[in-house]
Write a protein that holds these residues in place. Structure first.
Motif, mmCIF file in Angstrom:
data_model
loop_
_atom_site.group_PDB
_atom_site.id
_atom_site.type_symbol
_atom_site.label_atom_id
_atom_site.label_comp_id
_atom_site.label_asym_id
_atom_site.label_seq_id
_atom_site.Cartn_x
_atom_site.Cartn_y
_atom_site.Cartn_z
ATOM 1 N N PHE A 105 0.864 32.379 98.540
ATOM 2 C CA PHE A 105 0.611 33.637 97.828
ATOM 3 C C PHE A 105 1.059 33.468 96.382
ATOM 4 C CE2 PHE A 105 0.357 35.352 102.046
ATOM 5 C CZ PHE A 105 -0.402 36.514 101.944
ATOM 6 N N THR A 106 0.184 33.804 95.428
ATOM 7 C CA THR A 106 0.548 33.772 94.020
ATOM 8 C C THR A 106 0.410 35.172 93.438
ATOM 9 O OG1 THR A 106 -0.241 31.483 93.802
ATOM 10 C CG2 THR A 106 0.073 32.729 91.765
ATOM 11 N N ILE A 107 1.547 35.733 93.037
ATOM 12 C CA ILE A 107 1.573 37.070 92.427
ATOM 13 C C ILE A 107 1.660 36.879 90.924
ATOM 14 C CG2 ILE A 107 2.820 39.263 92.298
ATOM 15 C CD1 ILE A 107 4.110 38.371 95.056
ATOM 16 N N MET A 108 0.658 37.354 90.185
ATOM 17 C CA MET A 108 0.615 37.160 88.738
ATOM 18 C C MET A 108 0.767 38.494 88.013
ATOM 19 S SD MET A 108 -2.345 34.253 88.340
ATOM 20 C CE MET A 108 -3.525 35.125 89.385
ATOM 21 N N LEU A 109 1.672 38.518 87.031
ATOM 22 C CA LEU A 109 1.943 39.713 86.248
ATOM 23 C C LEU A 109 2.044 39.361 84.766
ATOM 24 C CD1 LEU A 109 4.785 41.169 88.494
ATOM 25 C CD2 LEU A 109 2.531 42.223 88.192
ATOM 26 N N PRO A 110 1.616 40.271 83.878
ATOM 27 C CA PRO A 110 1.763 40.010 82.439
ATOM 28 C C PRO A 110 3.244 39.923 82.066
ATOM 29 C CG PRO A 110 0.229 41.841 82.843
ATOM 30 C CD PRO A 110 0.917 41.545 84.143
ATOM 31 N N SER A 111 3.599 38.903 81.292
ATOM 32 C CA SER A 111 4.986 38.705 80.864
ATOM 33 C C SER A 111 5.139 39.095 79.398
ATOM 34 C CB SER A 111 5.383 37.239 81.058
ATOM 35 O OG SER A 111 6.659 36.984 80.506
ATOM 36 N N LEU A 112 6.182 39.893 79.099
ATOM 37 C CA LEU A 112 6.430 40.320 77.723
ATOM 38 C C LEU A 112 7.235 39.284 76.956
ATOM 39 C CD1 LEU A 112 7.349 44.085 78.353
ATOM 40 C CD2 LEU A 112 5.123 43.127 77.739
ATOM 41 N N GLU A 113 8.207 38.666 77.635
ATOM 42 C CA GLU A 113 9.027 37.620 77.010
ATOM 43 C C GLU A 113 9.751 36.848 78.107
ATOM 44 O OE1 GLU A 113 13.158 39.150 75.626
ATOM 45 O OE2 GLU A 113 11.749 40.759 75.088
ATOM 46 N N PHE A 114 10.253 35.654 77.761
ATOM 47 C CA PHE A 114 10.990 34.861 78.741
ATOM 48 C C PHE A 114 11.914 33.884 78.048
ATOM 49 C CE2 PHE A 114 7.202 32.366 77.809
ATOM 50 C CZ PHE A 114 7.678 31.070 77.721
ATOM 51 N N SER A 115 12.938 33.417 78.784
ATOM 52 C CA SER A 115 13.823 32.378 78.306
ATOM 53 C C SER A 115 14.210 31.479 79.456
ATOM 54 C CB SER A 115 15.079 32.991 77.659
ATOM 55 O OG SER A 115 15.819 33.713 78.614
ATOM 56 N N SER A 127 3.849 33.815 87.160
ATOM 57 C CA SER A 127 3.364 33.638 88.533
ATOM 58 C C SER A 127 4.551 33.452 89.473
ATOM 59 C CB SER A 127 2.441 32.420 88.634
ATOM 60 O OG SER A 127 1.254 32.627 87.901
ATOM 61 N N ILE A 128 4.601 34.286 90.509
ATOM 62 C CA ILE A 128 5.601 34.136 91.569
ATOM 63 C C ILE A 128 4.861 33.542 92.764
ATOM 64 C CG2 ILE A 128 7.306 35.304 93.007
ATOM 65 C CD1 ILE A 128 7.122 37.630 90.886
ATOM 66 N N ILE A 129 5.149 32.280 93.052
ATOM 67 C CA ILE A 129 4.384 31.529 94.057
ATOM 68 C C ILE A 129 5.221 31.372 95.315
ATOM 69 C CG2 ILE A 129 3.143 29.384 94.512
ATOM 70 C CD1 ILE A 129 3.188 29.070 91.317
ATOM 71 N N VAL A 130 4.717 31.887 96.426
ATOM 72 C CA VAL A 130 5.419 31.813 97.708
ATOM 73 C C VAL A 130 4.575 31.022 98.692
ATOM 74 C CG1 VAL A 130 6.389 33.112 99.640
ATOM 75 C CG2 VAL A 130 6.565 34.034 97.314
ATOM 76 N N LYS A 131 5.135 29.932 99.206
ATOM 77 C CA LYS A 131 4.387 29.051 100.116
ATOM 78 C C LYS A 131 5.143 28.887 101.430
ATOM 79 C CE LYS A 131 2.445 24.346 100.445
ATOM 80 N NZ LYS A 131 1.609 24.747 101.543
ATOM 81 N N ASP A 132 4.417 29.080 102.545
ATOM 82 C CA ASP A 132 5.038 28.874 103.853
ATOM 83 C C ASP A 132 4.464 27.623 104.520
ATOM 84 O OD1 ASP A 132 2.703 29.466 105.594
ATOM 85 O OD2 ASP A 132 2.924 31.527 104.900
ATOM 86 N N GLU A 133 5.031 27.258 105.661
ATOM 87 C CA GLU A 133 4.565 26.099 106.434
ATOM 88 C C GLU A 133 3.974 26.558 107.761
ATOM 89 O OE1 GLU A 133 7.737 22.686 104.939
ATOM 90 O OE2 GLU A 133 8.206 23.830 106.763
ATOM 91 N N GLY A 134 3.363 27.730 107.743
ATOM 92 C CA GLY A 134 2.842 28.319 108.970
ATOM 93 C C GLY A 134 1.508 27.758 109.413
#
Length: 223
Positions: free
Chosen positions: A208-218, A148-155
């Protein structure tokens, strides 16, 4: 969506050909002009020409959904590149960036240029929601093999009624908006087997939360 795509394919070529000529001659006139007042007019013409080109580009994403080429990439450098690209504009508009990324390596199967376009659009929306400046937060989290890539503003936020319409063709909460940006973003992420969620309250900012399937992470072990 199909009808808009067909329309886009038909008109994009007809728009871009004369647009290229207009832009080229305007740049030439601007370069040879010595009158500062006239130069300001040429600058405005170039800015508006670029805006038309951006709108046509958004149409073209709808016209060519088959052009998406997915391959495994580390999305963390991609996120940082987009923030770096917008750095000058952030500074100009008094936007403070808060990045919370505790991962060094998050691999997703995607078309990197299209993901950049989505991030660019979301960040621009966040900036425009804070005309007087503010903090734009970005956090990356992973849960159940989804990044999840979460972007938050103060607008100023978005009313519940308007929130339901976001992503609809030609609907925008901005005076000069055309509604295509978010519609394209939804379409891109859907084609990546992901999802975009939007949470907002009036006078409380928007997330805004952009969600994408993840194959691997570290994790990032440098701190």
């Amino acid at each position: 969506m199909s009808a808009i795509g067909e329309l886009a394919a038909g008109i994009a070529h007809e728009i871009r050909n004369p647009l290229t000529t207009i832009k080229g001659f305007t740049e030439f006139l601007n370069a040879t002009e010595e009158d500062e007042k006239k130069k300001s007019y040429y600058k405005l013409l170039l800015e508006e020409t670029e805006r038309i080109n951006f709108i046509v580009s958004e149409f073209m994403v709808l016209a060519k959904p088959q052009a998406i080429l997915l391959k495994p990439i580390n999305i963390i450098p991609t996120i940082k590149k987009v923030f770096k690209f917008l750095e000058a504009e952030f500074n100009l508009k008094n936007i403070i960036i808060s990045l919370d990324i505790n991962y060094e390596h998050v691999v997703v199967e995607c078309d990197e240029n299209l993901i950049k376009q989505v991030l660019f659009n979301v960040l621009k929306n966040g900036m425009e929601a804070m005309p007087g400046g503010g903090t734009l937060q970005c956090k990356v989290s992973i849960k159940n093999d989804m990044v999840s890539i979460i972007v938050k503003d103060e607008g100023i936020g978005i009313s519940e009624n308007n929130l339901k319409k976001l992503g609809d063709p030609f609907y925008s909460t901005k005076e000069e908006g055309n509604g295509l940006g978010l519609m394209v973003c939804f379409n891109i992420i859907e084609n990546h087997k992901g999802e975009i969620q939007i949470e907002s309250k009036e006078n409380s900012g928007t997330t805004f939360t952009i969600m994408l399937p993840s194959l691997e992470f570290s994790y990032n072990t440098s701190f």
